[in-house]
Design an enzyme around this catalytic site. Sequence first.
Site, PDB file in Angstrom:
ATOM      1  N   ASP A  14       0.846  -1.202   0.000  1.00 13.62           N
ATOM      2  CA  ASP A  14       0.000   0.000   0.000  1.00 13.62           C
ATOM      3  C   ASP A  14       0.880   1.250   0.000  1.00 13.62           C
ATOM      4  O   ASP A  14       0.840   2.044   0.923  1.00 13.62           O
ATOM      5  CB  ASP A  14      -0.944   0.003   1.213  1.00 13.62           C
ATOM      6  CG  ASP A  14      -0.207   0.012   2.547  1.00 13.62           C
ATOM      7  OD1 ASP A  14       0.942  -0.472   2.608  1.00 13.62           O
ATOM      8  OD2 ASP A  14      -0.775   0.519   3.537  1.00 13.62           O
TER       9      ASP A  14
ATOM     10  N   ASP B 171       6.816   1.392   1.860  1.00  9.52           N
ATOM     11  CA  ASP B 171       6.648   0.351   0.851  1.00  9.52           C
ATOM     12  C   ASP B 171       7.440   0.683  -0.411  1.00  9.52           C
ATOM     13  O   ASP B 171       7.966  -0.211  -1.074  1.00  9.52           O
ATOM     14  CB  ASP B 171       5.179   0.180   0.499  1.00  9.52           C
ATOM     15  CG  ASP B 171       4.363  -0.412   1.638  1.00  9.52           C
ATOM     16  OD1 ASP B 171       4.812  -0.307   2.786  1.00  9.52           O
ATOM     17  OD2 ASP B 171       3.282  -0.964   1.377  1.00  9.52           O
TER      18      ASP B 171
END
Length: 208
Positions: free
Chosen positions: A35, A40
């Site tokens: 996400d 990330d």
Amino acid sequence: SSPATAGAPNTASGTSSSGAAAPGGVRRSVIIDCDPGQDDAIAIMFALGASDRLDVRAITTVAGNVPLDLTERNARIVRDWAGYTQSLPVYAGCPRPLTRELITAANVHGKTGLDGVPLHEPLAPLAPQHAVAFLIDTLRAAPPHSVTLCAIGPLTNLATALIEAPEIRAGIREIVLMGGAFFSATRLQGRHLPVRKPCRTEPHLPGW
């Protein structure tokens, strides 16, 4: 790699996502479920930079740090940065948790999820299939215990896939997830595990 030069396999190490093998001749088959989110983004680039050891098959996205329309966009931007525009598919998945409303982390990652750096329009579209359908099809076809799922976002895609097709767990080698606490030392809420990781609140998931 700038957006202008993205699209070719990563040439920093002379390998691509289907290039050189790890010592022993076998790279680990990986799907990154995420996400993005600044954290990330860094994780994806590290994984793609380790193409001698990891065969990153795809990126699947889910709502979490920011809504789904931003996480899938951000994943495609990061793909461009890494030079995998044409060789690495990105799939959009679930737009909200299974059992409650979405709680984002825009206070940490900014409204875009990648605040703090210039963002271009992604150079390639999403893969047409839903992320959950991709996970089901891929894990059904995979040899037993062969695919590592790097679940660094909410587990909604994985939970949904296991509910719809519990037999796919046979294809999973392991699940590597990101969780923990940052803003709270007394509750397991810093990474919002009960909120953002639905498998933790889905005790009926088959086989887990």
